[in-house]
Design a protein around this motif. Structure first.
Motif, PDB file in Angstrom:
ATOM      1  N   PRO A   1     -11.516  -9.140   8.785  1.00  0.00           N
ATOM      2  CA  PRO A   1     -11.686 -10.505   8.275  1.00  0.00           C
ATOM      3  C   PRO A   1     -13.150 -10.931   8.316  1.00  0.00           C
ATOM      4  N   ALA A   2     -13.653 -11.411   7.169  1.00  0.00           N
ATOM      5  CA  ALA A   2     -15.012 -11.947   7.058  1.00  0.00           C
ATOM      6  C   ALA A   2     -16.093 -10.929   7.378  1.00  0.00           C
ATOM      7  N   GLY A   3     -15.763  -9.643   7.365  1.00  0.00           N
ATOM      8  CA  GLY A   3     -16.758  -8.617   7.641  1.00  0.00           C
ATOM      9  C   GLY A   3     -17.205  -8.552   9.082  1.00  0.00           C
ATOM     10  N   GLU A   4     -16.476  -9.210   9.991  1.00  0.00           N
ATOM     11  CA  GLU A   4     -16.819  -9.162  11.406  1.00  0.00           C
ATOM     12  C   GLU A   4     -16.146  -7.939  12.038  1.00  0.00           C
ATOM     13  N   THR A   5     -16.945  -7.083  12.652  1.00  0.00           N
ATOM     14  CA  THR A   5     -16.374  -5.889  13.260  1.00  0.00           C
ATOM     15  C   THR A   5     -17.112  -5.593  14.559  1.00  0.00           C
ATOM     16  N   SER A   6     -16.807  -4.445  15.173  1.00  0.00           N
ATOM     17  CA  SER A   6     -17.382  -4.133  16.476  1.00  0.00           C
ATOM     18  C   SER A   6     -17.258  -2.635  16.739  1.00  0.00           C
ATOM     19  N   ASP A   7     -17.965  -2.162  17.763  1.00  0.00           N
ATOM     20  CA  ASP A   7     -17.828  -0.768  18.178  1.00  0.00           C
ATOM     21  C   ASP A   7     -16.392  -0.475  18.592  1.00  0.00           C
ATOM     22  N   ASN A   8     -15.763  -1.438  19.248  1.00  0.00           N
ATOM     23  CA  ASN A   8     -14.383  -1.241  19.680  1.00  0.00           C
ATOM     24  C   ASN A   8     -13.456  -1.055  18.484  1.00  0.00           C
TER      25      ASN A   8
ATOM     26  N   SER B   1     -15.655  -2.686   5.777  1.00  0.00           N
ATOM     27  CA  SER B   1     -16.032  -3.911   6.484  1.00  0.00           C
ATOM     28  C   SER B   1     -17.538  -4.162   6.492  1.00  0.00           C
ATOM     29  N   LEU B   2     -18.345  -3.155   6.222  1.00  0.00           N
ATOM     30  CA  LEU B   2     -19.792  -3.275   6.380  1.00  0.00           C
ATOM     31  C   LEU B   2     -20.493  -3.457   5.041  1.00  0.00           C
ATOM     32  N   LEU B   3     -21.736  -3.929   5.117  1.00  0.00           N
ATOM     33  CA  LEU B   3     -22.466  -4.354   3.928  1.00  0.00           C
ATOM     34  C   LEU B   3     -23.809  -3.644   3.790  1.00  0.00           C
ATOM     35  N   ASP B   4     -23.914  -2.418   4.310  1.00  0.00           N
ATOM     36  CA  ASP B   4     -25.234  -1.810   4.480  1.00  0.00           C
ATOM     37  C   ASP B   4     -25.548  -0.672   3.519  1.00  0.00           C
ATOM     38  N   ASP B   5     -24.811  -0.542   2.407  1.00  0.00           N
ATOM     39  CA  ASP B   5     -25.112   0.525   1.459  1.00  0.00           C
ATOM     40  C   ASP B   5     -24.400   0.226   0.142  1.00  0.00           C
ATOM     41  N   VAL B   6     -24.618   1.068  -0.847  1.00  0.00           N
ATOM     42  CA  VAL B   6     -23.908   0.960  -2.123  1.00  0.00           C
ATOM     43  C   VAL B   6     -23.163   2.253  -2.437  1.00  0.00           C
TER      44      VAL B   6
END
Length: 279
Positions: free
Chosen positions: A136-143, A158-163
């Motif tokens: 949800p909302a792109g919030e994630t974690s190592d866990n 979930s992540l926004l760091d590439d294409v």
């Protein structure tokens, strides 16, 4: 940034994921539990299930393309018929938490509960063992990355760091995790068109969405990457935006080498290219 030129199936230049976060009422309940007694607020989410999903499915049938629906467990339990309709049309159902509660790394037990309740609901109600996950909302974690690996997920989105897709690294040097299928807020309908009385902001005209969505696609097509379009039935399911969805599909098809695929198909294809390069 990883290498851009992915060898997509059939010599395609770009992979297109049409994804729908079928949050329904959880979008509003997770933001403020007091919304449970505010039917006006919740009705926006209800619209997504009542009207948005059937209209979106109609367009996808007409255009003969498959999509990925990220579904919270609560939605599966409370809008079962709509989820079953998604499956009947051959679309992918993926995991989107249980109640759309945002991840807080300080409370790993809550992350695990959301993950496992969502898994249980999708399997028990729909008979689905999801291969993909979007937080949800792109919030994630190592866990959460560890949980995805533990439960055998093929991919995360979930992540926004590439294409382009890439392989997640497990925290603490624990090896490789699921495939990541990145997205971005610019190609998400919600920042442009989701309104809340408590968080008011302009609802931009469809020309605004069209320009951003198409400009992003043009360049990702040129690069040879992944175009991950994120939509919500309560937003894109509005009449004029259903028309925009139809228009976007037809417009993208005018470009050479466009491959429409589900999240699982994209992750499998990318993983196969990595194996062939290594061999």
């Amino acid at each position: 940034m990883s290498d851009i030129h992915v060898d997509w199936p059939g010599g395609a230049r770009v992979a297109v994921m049409l994804t729908f976060d079928f949050d329904a009422e959880t979008l509003w309940l997770s933001r403020d539990p007091d919304n449970a007694r505010r039917p006006g607020v919740l009705s926006q989410g209800t619209y997504g299930a009542k009207v948005g999903v059937p209209k979106i499915l109609e367009v996808l049938r007409e255009e003969a393309v498959k999509a990925t629906f990220f579904v919270p467990g609560w939605t599966a339990e409370n809008h079962t018929a709509r989820c079953e309709a998604i499956l009947r049309d051959g679309h992918e159902v993926a995991h989107h938490s249980y109640s759309h509660r945002w991840i807080d790394p300080d409370f790993p037990d809550q992350e695990r509960e959301e993950m496992e309740r969502g898994l249980d609901a999708l399997k028990r109600v729909l008979g689905v063992v999801p291969r993909g996950y979007r937080s949800p909302a792109g919030e994630t974690s190592d866990n959460m990355v560890r949980l995805l690996q533990r439960h055998g997920f093929l991919y995360d989105s979930s992540l926004l760091d590439d294409v382009v897709p890439y392989r997640l690294a497990l925290p603490g040097g624990g090896g490789e995790g699921p495939v990541e299928l990145p997205w971005h807020w610019s190609t998400d309908d919600a920042p442009h068109a989701l309104f809340s009385i408590k968080n008011p902001r302009p609802i931009f005209p469809n020309s605004h969405l069209r320009e951003i969505f198409q400009d992003e696609f043009r360049e990702i097509h040129r690069w040879g990457g992944l175009y991950n379009l994120v939509m919500h039935p309560q937003v894109t399911g509005r009449p004029s935006r259903v028309a925009l969805l139809r228009e976007m599909i037809g417009w993208m098809r005018d470009f050479p080498g466009v491959w429409f695929a589900t999240g699982a198909e994209v992750a499998e294809a990318w993983a196969a290219t990595q194996k062939s390069r290594a061999s």
